[in-house]
Design an enzyme around this catalytic site. Sequence first.
Site, mmCIF file in Angstrom:
data_model
loop_
_atom_site.group_PDB
_atom_site.id
_atom_site.type_symbol
_atom_site.label_atom_id
_atom_site.label_comp_id
_atom_site.label_asym_id
_atom_site.label_seq_id
_atom_site.Cartn_x
_atom_site.Cartn_y
_atom_site.Cartn_z
ATOM 1 N N GLY A 187 54.717 58.579 79.626
ATOM 2 C CA GLY A 187 54.255 57.527 78.710
ATOM 3 C C GLY A 187 52.827 57.087 78.993
ATOM 4 O O GLY A 187 52.394 56.023 78.550
ATOM 5 N N LYS A 205 34.598 52.095 74.473
ATOM 6 C CA LYS A 205 34.463 51.017 75.462
ATOM 7 C C LYS A 205 33.034 50.967 76.014
ATOM 8 O O LYS A 205 32.489 49.888 76.268
ATOM 9 C CB LYS A 205 35.480 51.216 76.582
ATOM 10 C CG LYS A 205 36.928 51.088 76.081
ATOM 11 C CD LYS A 205 37.905 51.626 77.105
ATOM 12 C CE LYS A 205 39.327 51.576 76.606
ATOM 13 N NZ LYS A 205 40.232 52.403 77.414
#
Length: 430
Positions: A187, A205
Amino acid sequence: MKKVNIGIIGFGTIGAGVVKALQSKRAFLREKSGVDVAIARICDKDLKTKRPVKVAKVLLTKSIGKVLYDPGIDIVVELIGGVRPAKDIVTEALRQGKCVVTANKALLSEAGYEIFNLANRLGLSVGFEASVGGGIPIIRALKEGFVANRIDLIYGIINGTSNFILSKMAEEGLDFKEALAVALRKGYAEKDPRLDISGGDTAHKLSILALLGFGIAARPKDIYTEGIADIEPSDIQYAVEAGYAIKLLAIAKRAQDLLELRVHPTFIPASHLLSNVAGVYNAIFVKGDLIGENLFYGEGAGASPTSSSVVSDIVSIAKKIQPGCCKADDRVGFKKDVRAVKSMNEIKTRHYIRFSAIDKPGVLAKISGILAKYKISIASVSQKQRKATKVVPIVMMTHEAAERDMAKALREIDALAIIKKKSVRVRVEG
Ligand SMILES: NC(=O)c1ccc[n+]([C@@H]2O[C@H](COP(=O)([O-])OP(=O)(O)OC[C@H]3O[C@@H](n4cnc5c(N)ncnc54)[C@H](OP(=O)(O)O)[C@@H]3O)[C@@H](O)[C@H]2O)c1
């Protein structure tokens, strides 16, 4: 006690994390900050999917307008992600006199400059701590803590998925595909991991960090971006033997009156603090004229760390809102103190290069001849696995060379009949 009402748009992973944190910590936050943050509305286009938190049905709505046009709501928390319709939601919330909190790096990298200017003009706040580095308070540090500094350098490991993959490759000798499969299983990667492994998310970012650190409004398309998919275990092994680690680095570096802005896999010395940042962790290294070198380290994603930053923004704005008025002026300052982004062609670094060449006499001479033609000098060469296969990796470290020259040389070398695969090069920092 001052009560502040918030409306959340986007009840997914982070939305649910924020609701959970605000519900479970309401009294704690009241005592600590002196404001009572109440959730007045939660909007999502899907209200059927079960969330890991219980909320009263009356709070839920599918209508964005019920948040934007509710005069009782002071702060709109945008957590849907993506550029549209998030941009419309954020700008309309501001026009309605509401402060905004967002975790949306895709949006801010495209339209941050515009949004912050609008908010500054209207005297309203936009909190975006969660947009870079999850729970790491890097935005506040750049906006407030380091405000007296001339920032000279920012290095960031700011994509947990890529860092996890490179760490797995380094620790277990897995190849890229195997390491990506582990990340997906655990995950740590999205079902569609392209934005992460291509360096795109890191560029989003970096764009935000460049605006705060250097006042440069660079969109992702203005940032040279390379991902990690071409890195092989042998590159990592070579890096380790030569005293380096390979990291996907976001780089914003002052170069006289210009700014180097780039995202790519990078050799960094094993002695550098960033080389030990492993797994899904993020780290941001900042160098300023007064602070010297600083390192921020922590969890860069996930519901808990990210909601910590979102809640911090909400509380910070809530404390500044005056009774009976949504306004909370907390300017996003970005003084442009470099002239422009430096052209990638002009940037000089050392390079690691892996050529996949046929194993026969004269190959090395041909390659080094082309490098010499472009004034690229070789610092070291190594050739391993001579007997294993007819195509052998030839690995080189160069001295500093300009991107333009390196690109031309590699194009010429890769066109040779003796070269069997596109050469891989990794830039060296530090
Ligand atoms: N996940 C992280 O670890 C993390 C870390 C840092 C920052 N962030 C940022 O946080 C934001 C939210 O991420 P997330 O992981 O929570 O995403 P997510 O799980 O996909 O949640 C987004 C939610 O918003 C809903 N939504 C999408 N468009 C909408 C619309 N037009 N109107 C109403 N609801 C809408 C989605 O519904 P559907 O699912 O039906 O589309 C989904 O429930 C993004 O900007 C992301 O970049 C995330």
